[in-house]
Scaffold this motif. Structure first.
Motif, PDB file in Angstrom:
ATOM      1  N   GLN A 156      -6.528   1.083  -0.673  1.00  0.00           N
ATOM      2  CA  GLN A 156      -5.090   1.359  -0.571  1.00  0.00           C
ATOM      3  C   GLN A 156      -4.835   2.765  -0.059  1.00  0.00           C
ATOM      4  O   GLN A 156      -3.882   3.004   0.707  1.00  0.00           O
ATOM      5  CB  GLN A 156      -4.434   1.154  -1.944  1.00  0.00           C
ATOM      6  CG  GLN A 156      -2.963   1.514  -2.032  1.00  0.00           C
ATOM      7  CD  GLN A 156      -2.744   2.972  -2.405  1.00  0.00           C
ATOM      8  OE1 GLN A 156      -3.470   3.531  -3.214  1.00  0.00           O
ATOM      9  NE2 GLN A 156      -1.740   3.605  -1.806  1.00  0.00           N
TER      10      GLN A 156
ATOM     11  N   PRO B 249       0.796  -1.225   0.000  1.00  0.00           N
ATOM     12  CA  PRO B 249       0.000   0.000   0.000  1.00  0.00           C
ATOM     13  C   PRO B 249       0.832   1.280   0.000  1.00  0.00           C
ATOM     14  O   PRO B 249       0.309   2.353  -0.303  1.00  0.00           O
ATOM     15  CB  PRO B 249      -0.825  -0.127   1.289  1.00  0.00           C
ATOM     16  CG  PRO B 249      -0.009  -0.994   2.184  1.00  0.00           C
ATOM     17  CD  PRO B 249       0.681  -1.960   1.272  1.00  0.00           C
ATOM     18  N   LYS B 250       2.113   1.159   0.299  1.00  0.00           N
ATOM     19  CA  LYS B 250       2.965   2.348   0.350  1.00  0.00           C
ATOM     20  C   LYS B 250       3.266   2.908  -1.035  1.00  0.00           C
ATOM     21  O   LYS B 250       3.403   4.118  -1.211  1.00  0.00           O
ATOM     22  CB  LYS B 250       4.294   2.021   1.045  1.00  0.00           C
ATOM     23  CG  LYS B 250       4.161   1.378   2.414  1.00  0.00           C
ATOM     24  CD  LYS B 250       3.732   2.371   3.460  1.00  0.00           C
ATOM     25  CE  LYS B 250       3.808   1.748   4.854  1.00  0.00           C
ATOM     26  NZ  LYS B 250       3.316   2.650   5.909  1.00  0.00           N
ATOM     27  N   ASN B 251       3.385   2.009  -2.022  1.00  0.00           N
ATOM     28  CA  ASN B 251       3.809   2.472  -3.354  1.00  0.00           C
ATOM     29  C   ASN B 251       2.959   1.941  -4.499  1.00  0.00           C
ATOM     30  O   ASN B 251       3.260   2.208  -5.668  1.00  0.00           O
ATOM     31  CB  ASN B 251       5.277   2.106  -3.601  1.00  0.00           C
ATOM     32  CG  ASN B 251       5.543   0.613  -3.427  1.00  0.00           C
ATOM     33  OD1 ASN B 251       4.633  -0.202  -3.470  1.00  0.00           O
ATOM     34  ND2 ASN B 251       6.816   0.263  -3.237  1.00  0.00           N
TER      35      ASN B 251
ATOM     36  N   ARG C 254       0.117  10.052  -7.536  1.00  0.00           N
ATOM     37  CA  ARG C 254      -0.306  10.051  -6.132  1.00  0.00           C
ATOM     38  C   ARG C 254      -1.377  11.112  -5.928  1.00  0.00           C
ATOM     39  O   ARG C 254      -1.197  12.258  -6.317  1.00  0.00           O
ATOM     40  CB  ARG C 254       0.894  10.291  -5.215  1.00  0.00           C
ATOM     41  CG  ARG C 254       1.822   9.072  -5.139  1.00  0.00           C
ATOM     42  CD  ARG C 254       3.171   9.381  -4.512  1.00  0.00           C
ATOM     43  NE  ARG C 254       3.922   8.154  -4.269  1.00  0.00           N
ATOM     44  CZ  ARG C 254       4.566   7.465  -5.194  1.00  0.00           C
ATOM     45  NH1 ARG C 254       4.551   7.893  -6.448  1.00  0.00           N
ATOM     46  NH2 ARG C 254       5.211   6.352  -4.897  1.00  0.00           N
TER      47      ARG C 254
ATOM     48  N   ASN D 101      -2.527   3.956   3.261  1.00  0.00           N
ATOM     49  CA  ASN D 101      -1.332   4.742   2.947  1.00  0.00           C
ATOM     50  C   ASN D 101      -1.494   6.195   3.396  1.00  0.00           C
ATOM     51  O   ASN D 101      -1.087   7.111   2.714  1.00  0.00           O
ATOM     52  CB  ASN D 101      -1.042   4.678   1.431  1.00  0.00           C
ATOM     53  CG  ASN D 101       0.284   5.320   1.055  1.00  0.00           C
ATOM     54  OD1 ASN D 101       1.281   5.174   1.768  1.00  0.00           O
ATOM     55  ND2 ASN D 101       0.293   6.038  -0.058  1.00  0.00           N
TER      56      ASN D 101
END
Length: 582
Positions: free
Chosen positions: A436, A264-266, A463, A440
């Motif tokens: 997600q 989920p970070k990227n 993003r 995040n």
């Protein structure tokens, strides 16, 4: 007198003929001079140009092979395999070393074909005879060493998938004959086929390479290769997801299912299991329905997993907060439709409930009352920010935008059913992409299966701030507490899991109303204190046993999460009280 006139006329004709002859002579001289000058330019001054032209007519180059595709750890998932077709040319038969009898005697043991069968084939009346197709490099080398004038080798290549059906819907396939591709083979076609330095050389009329001091013998025997592509997929995690998904589909006699695992970070997708699947090595034997990645193209009502987004939207707009109480009457009537909670018979009138209770008991009425705090436009605008009604932008072909009716067309029924996942239809990828953002810190990242360089990522991975960090943190805490409070199969011993199950009725394809079947799903992330893994499981049309998100998708989620936690050595975030001895 008459004779004198005749003499004058004859003399005049002779003079005219002499003038014509003189002009012809001059023209001939000029033509000869021009020809000499032209030949001088060709053979002396402009010789380089014609040498280049002649060289280009004899020029050749080895065909390029496509680049390989690897998983994130360097495991090869797709590569090119070179093979050869063996042909005979009747025009080059003779009675000595290139007669059908001699050729059959020499080739039979190499090709592993009975001599009589091979001889019959060689005696065909066709001018070009296909002797055998798809022989390997070593066999082709043995044949070429025989120097049979009537035999030629046609080099070909095909796409090979060493891991079989693993990640088939991510990789896709490539058809060399028709230049048709799917999956990553399609989206990365230009890169896979991009050759930076091609080696050219000259051939004779019969295809033999002409070697000179400038010819590199190694390069002429090597096929130029396109660029390699590395995926975000982890083959080990992919295998786990495919195995657990198929086990549940078989057990429940379901129609199909998917498991998607994401960082989920990227936005990197670590696993993308789609069932039923196929073997891309034999894509010609697979039906279009098997090859199609239905998780990107087909839409469905998400059911109760959508309640996560409903509550997060209202909280982001300041309509509710972590400690808000919502009236849950157990059932309600909107128009002519009665809507009730799934556990109405057990809890007919819960009354004022917390958001934690709403998630734990999957309250439809509570979700409707949360949605009512927002106007249709406010709710719609938040859903658009979460990505519903739009493509996620994943780097795979065929993605659908889903179905999200415009807010101006909402009536009371749509507004209400939207709250608990029936007013819209989504793709599996849209669902995991929306959640997600909450895992995040409120930032939604474009999901992707290709490992990009920093420069590529800046262009292809976007993003978007969907909700604030505070909203994301509150939703995560509420989800984790709701899982820990209950007896859900998705609860884990060592990790706080922020998750929600869902069950929705399956609409009929060509008419209004619903089928007897269900979509069952579970979506969540862990460790809740610092999410590293986001997992979405959806199983379509299970037929055996209890059909709920917690009983069908839930066990798959738990098993996949447990194995991934071990593989990735995730740090536990749940403190287990120590046992005391009395």
């Amino acid at each position: 007198m008459r004779e004198r006139r005749k003499e004058k006329a004859a003399d005049k004709r002779l003079k005219s003929f002499d003038r014509i002859l003189s002009w012809l002579y001059i023209l001939f001289i000029l033509f000869a001079v021009a020809l000499i000058i032209y030949l001088f330019f060709i053979q002396v001054i402009d010789i380089k140009k014609y040498r280049v032209k002649a060289r280009n007519q004899r020029a050749g180059q080895n065909f390029a092979v496509r680049g390989d595709i690897y998983d994130r750890n360097g495991i090869k998932l797709a590569t090119d395999k070179v093979f050869y077709n063996v042909f005979a040319r009747r025009a080059d038969y003779d009675e000595d070393d290139s007669s059908p009898e001699v050729i059959a005697k020499q080739l039979a043991p190499i090709l592993k074909i009975p001599k009589e069968q091979l001889l019959k084939k060689l005696n065909s009346q066709n001018q070009i005879i296909a002797v055998k197709k798809d022989v390997d490099r070593n066999t082709a080398k043995e044949i070429s060493q025989l120097h049979l004038r009537a035999i030629s080798l046609d080099k070909k290549n095909t796409r090979e998938y060493p891991q079989g059906s693993l990640a088939a819907h991510v990789l896709g396939y490539y058809n060399f004959d028709a230049d048709i591709a799917n999956g990553v083979e399609y989206t990365e076609k230009d890169k896979l086929e991009h050759v930076e330095n091609t080696v050219k050389f000259q051939r004779t009329q019969k295809g033999k390479i002409i070697y000179d001091f400038m010819t590199d013998p190694v390069a002429t025997a090597t096929n130029p290769k396109g660029q390699d592509v590395t995926l975000t997929i982890d083959a080990a995690i992919q295998h786990i997801c495919e195995k657990e998904l198929q086990k549940m589909v078989d057990e429940k006699e379901a129609l199909r299912g998917t498991v998607i695992v994401m960082n989920p970070k990227n936005g990197e997708i670590l696993a993308y299991a789609v069932y039923p699947t196929y073997d891309p090595n034999n894509f010609r034997n697979a039906s279009p329905d098997l090859i199609k990645n239905w998780t990107l193209t087909d839409v469905f009502p998400p059911g109760s997993t959508f309640k996560i987004v409903t509550v997060a939207s209202a909280m982001e707009l300041g309509k509710i907060n972590e400690h808000s109480k919502i009236l849950d009457t157990g059932k309600t009537t909107i128009g002519k439709w009665e809507i009730k909670n799934y556990d109405y018979d057990v809890h007919p009138y819960p009354g004022e409930i917390s958001l934690e209770y709403l998630f734990e008991h999957s309250s439809n009425i509570g979700s409707i009352n949360v949605a009512k705090t927002m106007t249709p436009k406010e709710f719609y605008d938040m859903l658009k920010k979460f990505g519903y009604g739009s493509k996620t932008g994943i780097d795979l072909p065929g993605e659908s935008s889903g179905l999200l009716p415009y807010w101006n067309n909402w009536d009371q029924g749509i507004h209400a059913t939207m709250a608990y996942g029936y007013g819209t239809s989504v793709t599996a990828m849209q669902m995991i992409s929306a959640v997600q953002a909450l895992a995040n810190g409120g930032v939604r990242v474009t999901p992707h299966v290709i490992k990009y360089s920093p420069e590529e990522e800046a262009v292809k991975v976007h993003r978007t701030q969907v909700v604030s960090q505070m909203t994301a943190d509150v939703i995560t805490r509420l989800l984790a507490r709701s899982v820990n409070n209950g007896r859900s199969v998705i609860k884990m011993d060592n990790y706080n899991v922020a998750a929600k199950t869902g069950t929705s009725r399956k609409p009929k394809e060509n008419s209004s109303g619903y089928t007897p079947y269900m979509y069952t799903s579970t979506i969540g992330y862990l460790p809740a204190s610092d999410p590293q893994v986001l997992i979405y499981v959806m199983v379509d049309s299970a037929k055996v046993g209890a059909i709920w998100g917690n009983t069908v998708a839930g066990p798959v989620f738990h098993e996949v999460a447990a194995q991934i936690a071990r593989m990735m050595n995730l740090k536990p975030d749940k403190v287990v009280p120590a046992k005391t001895n009395n």
